[in-house]
Structures are given as structure tokens and as C-alpha cells.
Scaffold this active site. Structure first.
Site, short mmCIF file in Angstrom:
data_model
loop_
_atom_site.label_atom_id
_atom_site.label_comp_id
_atom_site.label_asym_id
_atom_site.label_seq_id
_atom_site.Cartn_x
_atom_site.Cartn_y
_atom_site.Cartn_z
CE LYS A 41 -0.60 39.56 22.23
NZ LYS A 41 0.31 39.82 21.11
NE ARG A 120 -4.40 42.70 17.23
CZ ARG A 120 -4.34 41.37 17.24
NH1 ARG A 120 -4.85 40.69 18.22
NH2 ARG A 120 -3.74 40.75 16.27
NE ARG A 159 3.16 32.85 16.23
CZ ARG A 159 2.67 33.99 16.72
NH1 ARG A 159 2.59 34.18 18.02
NH2 ARG A 159 2.26 34.94 15.91
NE ARG A 192 -1.09 32.90 13.92
CZ ARG A 192 -1.15 33.79 14.90
NH1 ARG A 192 -1.08 33.38 16.16
NH2 ARG A 192 -1.29 35.06 14.67
NE ARG A 203 -0.24 39.11 12.72
CZ ARG A 203 0.38 38.06 13.26
NH1 ARG A 203 1.18 37.32 12.53
NH2 ARG A 203 0.22 37.78 14.52
P1 AMP Z 1 -3.68 37.31 16.73
O1 AMP Z 1 -3.65 35.83 16.81
O2 AMP Z 1 -4.10 37.95 18.01
O3 AMP Z 1 -2.40 37.88 16.20
O4 AMP Z 1 -4.84 37.68 15.68
C1 AMP Z 1 -4.78 37.25 14.35
C2 AMP Z 1 -5.62 38.17 13.47
O5 AMP Z 1 -7.00 38.17 13.90
C3 AMP Z 1 -5.21 39.64 13.49
O6 AMP Z 1 -4.15 39.92 12.59
C4 AMP Z 1 -6.51 40.32 13.08
O7 AMP Z 1 -6.74 40.18 11.71
C5 AMP Z 1 -7.55 39.48 13.80
N1 AMP Z 1 -7.84 39.98 15.18
C6 AMP Z 1 -7.69 39.28 16.34
N2 AMP Z 1 -8.07 40.03 17.40
C7 AMP Z 1 -8.46 41.22 16.90
C8 AMP Z 1 -8.96 42.43 17.49
N3 AMP Z 1 -9.11 42.55 18.83
N4 AMP Z 1 -9.25 43.47 16.67
C9 AMP Z 1 -9.10 43.38 15.34
N5 AMP Z 1 -8.63 42.28 14.72
C10 AMP Z 1 -8.31 41.21 15.47
#
Ligand code: AMP
Length: 248
Positions: A41, A120, A159, A192, A203
Site C-alpha cells: 500500500k 483500520r 522490506r 521496522r 499484525r
Molecule cells: P502500518 O504502518 O499502517 O502497518 O501501522 C503500523 C502500526 O501503527 C500498526 O501495527 C498499529 O499498531 C498502528 N496503527 C496505524 N494505523 C492504525 C489505525 N488506523 N488503527 C489502529 N492502529 C493503527
């Protein structure tokens, strides 16, 4: 079209210095991007951002940026979010919604937006819909990137992200010219914390439980655009543009 995107406005929640003259290609431009972690994404958001002139807004990037802020500058909501994020768990809905609403200037931008990682959960989607309606804004489409689980795991483990400008690379499919160094800004690349195997398992479980139902939610509202995420980033990008065009 001349567009300057000020990512600090989104990451830091401060008023931005973006200039946008509106949509670049005239296709849908207030988009939500859905898909499992590692599906690509972020890469698609960057490519779409360049083409459509809309900003890539990632809630995960906000939380990651907060980690490197001095503690005294973190809002209570951001500080609370970091513990959840480190464990790979979803941050509570109320916290995420507060963080997004604090960035109203980015959502109202005439250039549109590419939401990555938000909403989410169905509760976040409902609250986002209500908030958009109150601002007289509406989503143009929700792109759902689809990929088999084994491909997702392979993508996540390779990644790497630039510690400075957040550009995304992949050891196999999108390697930097010089190992460990960002092509764009020379920053150091890192893995990361939440891309490590123990966090990835948590996740994926959170995705299946909370995020996968969003496809049904947006499908019922006629906004869902399914796109296969197999192949190179350029192939997926081409498919995304054709699918968005086909909606017009
Ligand atoms: P991402 O980079 O989108 O995979 O986000 C990394 C982490 O940030 C996730 O595993 C969650 O812990 C937190 N996070 C990001 N966006 C959200 C969201 N919309 N709702 C809840 N947690 C989020």
C-alpha cells in the site's frame, strides 16, 4: 501541475506548507487504500501521489515519527499509541481518531488524499464517514489490494525503510542502488520493529479480525475497488489506475 507536499504537516500535526492546484489526472483522488500489512500500500500510495497530486497520509508513519520525537513533544494520545504499536497491536480507535482529526488541514486539502492504514476497523470507518460528511467531503473510492498470505509474509520480511525520508525499499523487488542507503536522500535504511516475525504474526491476526471486514463495509457503499497486488509495483500501479478510470 506543480505540487509541493509538506509531510511534516501530517507527521507532526502542524499546519502545512503544501501547494496543490488540485487533481493531477482527474481520476478519483480522495482514496482509502486497504490491504494486509506488507501488501504494498505504501509503495502504491507514493506512486499514486506522484500521479494524482494527492498526499500519502499514513497513520503508521505518524506513530513511527512520534517514536523519534522528544518525549516532551508527544501528545498524550501519541505517547499512549506507541506501546500498542511496538507490540504490533492496533492502537485504540479513540486515540487514532483523535490523531487523525488533529490533522484536519491535510484532509481538507484540495489536492485530495491517499489514506494508508486508516480506517483500520469498522468503528473507525463509521466515525470517518461521519466526520467527512460534517466537513462536506466524500470518499471517491476505496482500493482493496489483494494478495495470498505466503506472498505477504515474503514481502514484509524483505522490506526496508529510510530512517530519514521514509521511502520504502525491498531487498528482492525494489533494492536500493547501494545496500543499506536510500537512493533519494542518502539516509540509512532499517527494518521496522513491527516488521519482525513476532510482530508480523500479531499484525496479521489483527488484520483478519478487524480490518478485513472493511471490504464488506465499503463494498456495501459501492466504493470498493478490488485490485490484485501480485507482480511488480509498476504492474500493480497500472492496474490501480485502470480500475479507478473504469469507475468514472
Ligand atoms: P502500518 O504502518 O499502517 O502497518 O501501522 C503500523 C502500526 O501503527 C500498526 O501495527 C498499529 O499498531 C498502528 N496503527 C496505524 N494505523 C492504525 C489505525 N488506523 N488503527 C489502529 N492502529 C493503527
Amino acid at each position: 501541475m506543480q505540487t509541493t507536499s509538506d509531510r511534516i504537516a501530517w507527521l507532526g500535526g502542524k499546519p502545512g506548507a503544501c501547494t496543490s492546484s488540485g487533481p493531477g489526472e482527474g481520476v478519483a483522488r480522495r482514496l482509502v487504500l486497504l490491504g494486509a500489512p506488507g501488501v504494498g500500500k505504501g509503495t502504491q500510495a507514493e506512486l499514486l501521489g506522484e500521479r494524482l497530486g494527492a498526499c500519502h497520509l499514513s497513520t503508521g508513519d505518524i506513530f513511527r515519527a512520534a517514536k523519534t520525537m522528544p518525549e516532551s513533544e508527544r501528545s498524550p494520545a501519541l505517547a499512549a499509541a506507541l506501546d500498542f504499536m511496538r507490540r504490533g497491536e492496533l492502537v485504540p480507535d479513540a486515540t487514532v481518531l483523535q490523531v487523525v482529526r488533529e490533522r484536519v488541514h491535510c484532509l481538507r486539502c484540495p489536492g485530495g488524499f491517499l489514506m494508508d492504514g486508516f480506517p483500520r476497523t469498522v468503528a473507525q470507518a463509521e466515525a470517518f464517514d461521519e466526520w467527512l460528511a460534517s466537513q462536506r467531503l466524500r470518499l471517491d473510492a476505496v482500493v482493496n489490494y489483494e494478495l495470498p498470505l505466503e506472498n505477504v509474509v515474503a514481502r514484509i520480511s524483505g522490506r526496508r525503510v529510510c530512517s530519514r525520508c521514509k521511502a520504502v525499499y525491498h531487498l528482492q523487488t525494489r533494492p536500493p542502488k547501494k545496500p543499506g542507503v536510500c537512493d533519494q536522500c542518502g539516509g540509512e535504511l532499517y527494518q521496522r520493529e513491527d516488521d519482525r516475525p513476532e510482530s508480523v504474526r500479531v499484525r496479521m491476526a489483527a488484520y483478519e479480525k478487524s480490518t478485513a471486514p472493511l471490504a464488506g463495509y465499503y463494498g456495501a457503499r459501492g466504493l470498493l475497488v478490488p485490485v490484485s497486488a501480485e507482480g511488480t509495483p509498476e504492474e500493480v500501479f497500472g492496474r490501480t489506475l485502470s480500475s479507478l478510470e473504469a469507475r468514472r
